[in-house]
Design a protein around this motif. Structure first.
Motif, short mmCIF file in Angstrom:
data_model
loop_
_atom_site.label_atom_id
_atom_site.label_comp_id
_atom_site.label_asym_id
_atom_site.label_seq_id
_atom_site.Cartn_x
_atom_site.Cartn_y
_atom_site.Cartn_z
N TRP A 260 0.83 -1.20 0.00
CA TRP A 260 0.00 0.00 0.00
C TRP A 260 0.86 1.25 0.00
CZ3 TRP A 260 -0.49 4.32 2.98
CH2 TRP A 260 -1.63 5.12 2.77
N GLU A 261 0.48 2.23 -0.83
CA GLU A 261 1.12 3.54 -0.85
C GLU A 261 0.06 4.61 -1.04
OE1 GLU A 261 4.27 4.02 -3.60
OE2 GLU A 261 5.43 2.29 -2.89
N PRO A 262 0.23 5.76 -0.42
CA PRO A 262 -0.75 6.85 -0.60
C PRO A 262 -0.72 7.37 -2.03
CG PRO A 262 1.15 7.62 0.64
CD PRO A 262 1.31 6.14 0.51
N ASP A 263 -1.83 7.94 -2.44
CA ASP A 263 -1.93 8.43 -3.82
C ASP A 263 -1.09 9.68 -4.06
OD1 ASP A 263 -3.68 6.38 -4.44
OD2 ASP A 263 -5.44 7.54 -3.83
N GLY A 264 -0.96 10.52 -3.08
CA GLY A 264 -0.19 11.75 -3.27
C GLY A 264 -0.56 12.77 -2.21
N GLY A 265 -0.13 13.99 -2.42
CA GLY A 265 -0.45 15.06 -1.49
C GLY A 265 0.29 14.94 -0.18
#
Length: 251
Positions: free
Chosen positions: A43-48
């Motif tokens: 899992w990785e965050p989408d951005g921001g």
């Protein structure tokens, strides 16, 4: 060392560090440890801002993992040695383990009484016999705690009892024999000086309290080594636990 062996060591270290870092990430984020080969993947965050914090947490974990890894390596070594001892203990059983320490520390007590009685101060033979009994009982309790199973029981009881079984009788012998004491107790003095300068006792308030209330003489040596053997047993148990967490092995 051959190139193949060196490459294997490097790959093993890389595997350990990667797994430890993934474990660090998993304190906050899901699907981090050993997730790359799964269907969902890591899992990785989408951005921001969430991605910035994700990378900051990852960066923070790098030096922490580097600091902990030497303890993992030490845990591998201790685990290898303890499992060799465990294999021996299983093969000879409870009676064999107790019998081994009866022979070892019983021989020490008999030598003190019949062979070297003149070399010991008054009451020395009795004290050594008592310490030998405690050492034998500690060995029995260590084996019993280990056979009960469970990580907590092993760490809290089996390791400290084993350290007590090993350290206590020779330290007591050193109290009543100048020849033995010149080796064991002089080493204790040096260890005390090091602990006061570098260990938890180096804290000013703790150091002042110890200096004012305890002199390293007589029974204080026994208390000192008992105070060392129990935390040492816990430390050994914890580093083995850490090694098992990073790289589990079949029992």
């Amino acid at each position: 060392m051959s190139a193949g062996t060196e490459q294997g060591v490097v790959e093993a270290v890389q595997f350990d560090l990667k797994r430890m870092h993934e474990t660090w990430m998993e304190f906050i984020y899901p699907r981090q440890r050993s997730a790359e080969g799964t269907v969902l993947g890591k899992w990785e965050p989408d951005g921001g801002a969430s991605l910035v914090f994700y990378r900051a947490w990852s960066t923070l974990g790098t030096p922490i993992v580097a600091l902990i890894y030497p303890f993992v390596l030490f845990g591998y070594f201790v685990r290898f040695q303890t499992r060799r001892l465990n294999t021996t203990a299983v093969s000879i059983g409870f009676a064999g383990v107790v019998g081994l320490f009866v022979v070892l520390w019983g021989a020490l007590a008999l030598l003190a009484k019949f062979q070297f009685s003149g070399a010991f101060d008054a009451g020395g033979v009795t004290a050594i016999a008592a310490a030998s009994v405690v050492g034998i009982l500690s060995a029995a309790l260590s084996f019993g705690a280990w056979r009960l199973g469970g990580r907590v029981t092993t760490v809290l009881f089996a390791y400290p009892f084993a350290m007590t079984a090993i350290f206590l009788p020779p330290v007591v012998a050193g109290l009543y024999s100048e020849a033995v004491g010149s080796v064991i107790l002089s080493g204790s003095d040096s260890l005390q000086d090091w602990l006061l300068a570098n260990g938890p006792a180096a804290i000013d308030d703790v150091k002042t309290y110890l200096i004012r209330n305890f002199d390293l003489e007589g029974f204080s040596y026994v208390l000192m080594w008992f105070g060392i053997s129990v935390p040492l047993g816990w430390l050994l148990g914890l580093v083995v636990t850490l090694a098992d967490f990073v790289r589990p092995t079949p029992e």
